[in-house]
Design a protein around this motif. Structure first.
Motif: not given
Length: 339
Positions: A141-147, A251-252, A321-322
């Protein structure tokens, strides 16, 4: 494109939460990109009006079919209802009732969506019903937070976090037993429990004599910001079929916020898809003392290979997770079916 088609997403209020909204939206978007008009209702009476209906579980498939047997139902199998009844309520009666509902749904659902290949195998083995129309997508349920990779000092200390409930099956006590031994060897280590049950969490910290423990309740809107400050996240589970077939959103959540997961090797889909050397997967057959030895060896390794860890997480979010990957794949599946 499939023109002039409609699908009802039957989404009772109780079924929708932070973990499910994102997942369901991927499925909605896939049908829209396939040319469907998507309608949403919380009312069971509305299922009588539509030929194509998405539901959130085998139970809802059963009820929808009672009211509209000729509808083509798309069923999301989020878990194993019968097995969960046994592990959480010790109810053989509920397990039997769930098995009847699951068997029915597998037989009469038009398209089944599973959260793992292992779940699909469980249902095939258990009910001997071959479902040629199925799709597999893990819970996330989450996209990658690069920051989150750039938080100052984040990877310089043994800061650990556990986010979630305190139910027995979530193995919080085993997690704290493990962490306590880590803290004994490294007094600067710390752990934070992010949970609604703050009083129970404090009792558990005292039970295990944990010195550097914190308990917080963080609103959902602030959770990512909070998680992004920790180096390690715990996801310890026992070897049980409910865990074998699952793909916990925890995990995500950890990976999306640059947290290095520490988890047991009982979740089949994670063993298969979370490949790489920069996550700590522990054997459920080993003792906690062995886990502690592995942890410190791993920590020394990861401190020298942070770029590898970042690369592994980026790779996971490019496929496993895409969101875009699953929309494209599900659109192809929808086109191949006779709606």
């Amino acid at each position: 494109m499939i023109a002039n088609k409609r699908i009802l997403f039957f989404l009772p209020k109780a079924t929708m939460n932070e973990a499910t909204i994102y997942y369901v939206d991927i499925i909605k978007t896939s049908f829209q990109k396939s040319g469907f008009e998507v309608l949403v209702s919380e009312e069971i009476k509305d299922v009588k009006k539509y030929k194509n209906i998405f539901v959130m579980s085998a139970k809802w498939c059963f009820l929808v079919k009672l009211l509209n047997f000729n509808a083509k139902v798309i069923t999301w199998f989020q878990g194993l209802g019968g097995e969960e009844a046994l592990i959480t309520r010790d109810s053989k009666k509920d397990k039997f009732l769930w098995s009847c509902v699951e068997r029915f749904a597998l037989k009469f659902s038009y398209l089944n969506i599973y959260v793992s290949e292992r779940m699909h195998k469980y249902y095939l083995d258990s009910y001997k019903i071959f479902d040629k129309n199925y799709f597999i997508m893990p819970c996330f349920n989450k996209d990658l937070n690069l920051s989150s990779f750039e938080i100052s000092g984040k990877y310089n200390s043994l800061s650990c976090v556990y986010a979630g409930g305190l139910d027995k099956w979530q193995c919080v006590e085993k997690t704290l037993e493990f962490y306590k031994k880590v803290e004994d060897k490294c007094p600067k280590a710390s752990i934070t429990l992010l949970t609604k049950k703050t009083n129970e969490a404090l009792i558990l910290l005292n039970k295990f004599g944990i010195r550097n423990g914190n308990v917080k309740f963080v609103e959902l809107g602030d959770l990512d910001s909070e998680l992004s400050h920790y180096k390690y996240g715990f996801l310890i589970r026992d070897n049980h079929i409910v865990n074998n077939v699952s793909t916990p959103t925890k995990m995500n959540s950890y990976l999306a916020n640059g947290i290095i997961p520490i988890y047991t090797d009982v979740i089949d889909d994670f063993k298969l898809n979370l490949k790489g050397n920069s996550f700590l997967m522990l054997s459920h057959q080993e003792r906690v003392n062995d886990w502690v030895d592995h942890f410190f060896q791993f920590n020394s390794f990861i401190d020298q290979n942070l770029d590898l860890m970042k690369s592994d997480i980026l790779e996971i979010f490019s496929n496993y997770y895409s969101r875009d990957y699953y929309i494209k794949s599900l659109v192809e599946k929808i086109y191949s079916l006779d709606f």
